[in-house]
Design a protein around this motif. Sequence first.
Motif, short mmCIF file in Angstrom:
data_model
loop_
_atom_site.label_atom_id
_atom_site.label_comp_id
_atom_site.label_asym_id
_atom_site.label_seq_id
_atom_site.Cartn_x
_atom_site.Cartn_y
_atom_site.Cartn_z
N ARG A 144 -7.48 -10.39 5.38
CA ARG A 144 -8.48 -9.75 4.52
C ARG A 144 -8.71 -8.29 4.92
O ARG A 144 -8.94 -7.44 4.07
N ALA A 145 -8.63 -8.00 6.21
CA ALA A 145 -8.78 -6.61 6.66
C ALA A 145 -7.66 -5.74 6.10
O ALA A 145 -7.89 -4.61 5.65
N ILE A 146 -6.45 -6.26 6.10
CA ILE A 146 -5.32 -5.53 5.51
C ILE A 146 -5.58 -5.30 4.03
O ILE A 146 -5.37 -4.20 3.51
N LEU A 147 -6.05 -6.32 3.36
CA LEU A 147 -6.26 -6.24 1.91
C LEU A 147 -7.41 -5.32 1.52
O LEU A 147 -7.42 -4.78 0.42
N ARG A 148 -8.34 -5.09 2.42
CA ARG A 148 -9.41 -4.13 2.13
C ARG A 148 -8.82 -2.74 1.89
O ARG A 148 -9.35 -1.95 1.10
N GLY A 149 -7.71 -2.46 2.53
CA GLY A 149 -7.03 -1.19 2.31
C GLY A 149 -6.46 -1.05 0.92
O GLY A 149 -6.15 0.05 0.47
N TYR A 150 -6.33 -2.16 0.22
CA TYR A 150 -5.83 -2.15 -1.16
C TYR A 150 -6.97 -2.23 -2.17
O TYR A 150 -6.73 -2.26 -3.36
N ASP A 151 -8.20 -2.32 -1.66
CA ASP A 151 -9.39 -2.32 -2.51
C ASP A 151 -9.37 -3.43 -3.55
O ASP A 151 -9.63 -3.21 -4.73
N LEU A 152 -9.06 -4.64 -3.10
CA LEU A 152 -9.04 -5.79 -4.00
C LEU A 152 -10.40 -6.49 -3.98
O LEU A 152 -10.95 -6.75 -2.91
N ALA A 153 -10.91 -6.79 -5.14
CA ALA A 153 -12.16 -7.54 -5.25
C ALA A 153 -11.83 -9.03 -5.38
O ALA A 153 -10.69 -9.41 -5.64
N GLU A 154 -12.83 -9.85 -5.20
CA GLU A 154 -12.65 -11.29 -5.41
C GLU A 154 -12.57 -11.57 -6.91
O GLU A 154 -13.19 -10.86 -7.68
N PRO A 155 -11.83 -12.53 -7.36
CA PRO A 155 -11.04 -13.48 -6.58
C PRO A 155 -9.65 -12.97 -6.22
O PRO A 155 -8.87 -13.68 -5.58
N ASP A 156 -9.31 -11.74 -6.60
CA ASP A 156 -7.97 -11.22 -6.32
C ASP A 156 -7.66 -11.20 -4.82
O ASP A 156 -6.52 -11.45 -4.42
N LEU B 34 0.38 -5.04 -4.64
CA LEU B 34 -1.02 -4.96 -4.22
C LEU B 34 -1.66 -3.64 -4.65
O LEU B 34 -2.81 -3.61 -5.10
N ARG B 35 -0.91 -2.53 -4.52
CA ARG B 35 -1.45 -1.25 -4.99
C ARG B 35 -1.67 -1.26 -6.49
O ARG B 35 -2.69 -0.77 -6.98
N ASN B 36 -0.75 -1.83 -7.23
CA ASN B 36 -0.87 -1.93 -8.69
C ASN B 36 -2.03 -2.83 -9.09
O ASN B 36 -2.77 -2.52 -10.02
N ARG C 280 -3.52 -15.87 -0.15
CA ARG C 280 -2.65 -17.03 -0.36
C ARG C 280 -1.22 -16.59 -0.65
O ARG C 280 -0.26 -17.21 -0.17
N MET C 281 -1.06 -15.53 -1.42
CA MET C 281 0.28 -15.04 -1.74
C MET C 281 0.99 -14.56 -0.48
O MET C 281 2.14 -14.94 -0.24
N LEU C 282 0.32 -13.74 0.31
CA LEU C 282 0.96 -13.22 1.52
C LEU C 282 1.35 -14.34 2.47
O LEU C 282 2.47 -14.37 3.00
N ALA D 7 -3.36 -3.02 15.30
CA ALA D 7 -4.25 -2.00 15.88
C ALA D 7 -3.87 -0.60 15.42
O ALA D 7 -2.74 -0.16 15.59
N GLY D 8 -4.83 0.07 14.78
CA GLY D 8 -4.65 1.44 14.35
C GLY D 8 -3.82 1.63 13.09
O GLY D 8 -3.48 2.75 12.74
N ARG D 9 -3.50 0.57 12.40
CA ARG D 9 -2.66 0.66 11.21
C ARG D 9 -3.47 0.36 9.95
O ARG D 9 -4.45 -0.36 10.00
N ALA D 10 -2.99 0.86 8.83
CA ALA D 10 -3.63 0.62 7.54
C ALA D 10 -2.57 0.61 6.45
O ALA D 10 -1.45 1.08 6.65
N GLY D 11 -2.96 0.08 5.29
CA GLY D 11 -2.08 0.10 4.13
C GLY D 11 -0.77 -0.62 4.36
O GLY D 11 -0.71 -1.66 5.00
N LYS D 12 0.29 -0.02 3.82
CA LYS D 12 1.62 -0.63 3.92
C LYS D 12 2.05 -0.81 5.37
O LYS D 12 2.69 -1.80 5.72
N ASP D 13 1.69 0.13 6.23
CA ASP D 13 2.04 0.05 7.64
C ASP D 13 1.42 -1.20 8.27
O ASP D 13 2.06 -1.90 9.05
N ALA D 14 0.17 -1.47 7.93
CA ALA D 14 -0.51 -2.67 8.44
C ALA D 14 0.13 -3.93 7.87
O ALA D 14 0.35 -4.90 8.61
#
Length: 189
Positions: free
Chosen positions: A125-137, A183-185, A143-145, A74-81
Amino acid sequence: MVRAGLTPERLTREGAELADEVGFDQVTVSALARRVGVKVASLYSHLKNSQDLKTRIALFALEELADRAAAALAGRAGKDALAAFAEAYRDYAREHPGRYAAARLRLDPETAAASAGVRHAQMTRAILRGYDLAEPDQTHAVRMLGSVFHGYVSLELAGGFSHTAVDSQESWTWILDSLDALLRNQATS
């Protein structure tokens, strides 16, 4: 006659506590009957069999873990999430090893689709939206996490990291930092 106070919900909670005490693999209707002080036959008006009991415990654990992870996020994003989510899983596994094992029970597709397992995937997936990953990444990252968190926690619970002087918390932090950087890379490539 059914003993007063016995309900499927109570038996599920008792079964979850039993799993934490003796291990999920050791949970049976017989062991649960001994725990609650009744004859095995008394439980069959509430449970079909040991598999039904184990499925109920698995669903209970998935729900508990999803609630814990949601509160942490709740209320977190990016690495914090990412870190909060990972810590919720690690803490739950440490506090409830039997329930954590139960949450890994293979469920039939219909039961799985109606379980809190869906919430786990949605939160990841909500956490990963903060990393702006498209499918299939994004799917690869989910799966990696899951693999990294589960693998680390399982090895840690089994004592796999107790043979070195490096503190397991230090390694955990290093892993979370590395996952964040990866994930950022990946998002920029």
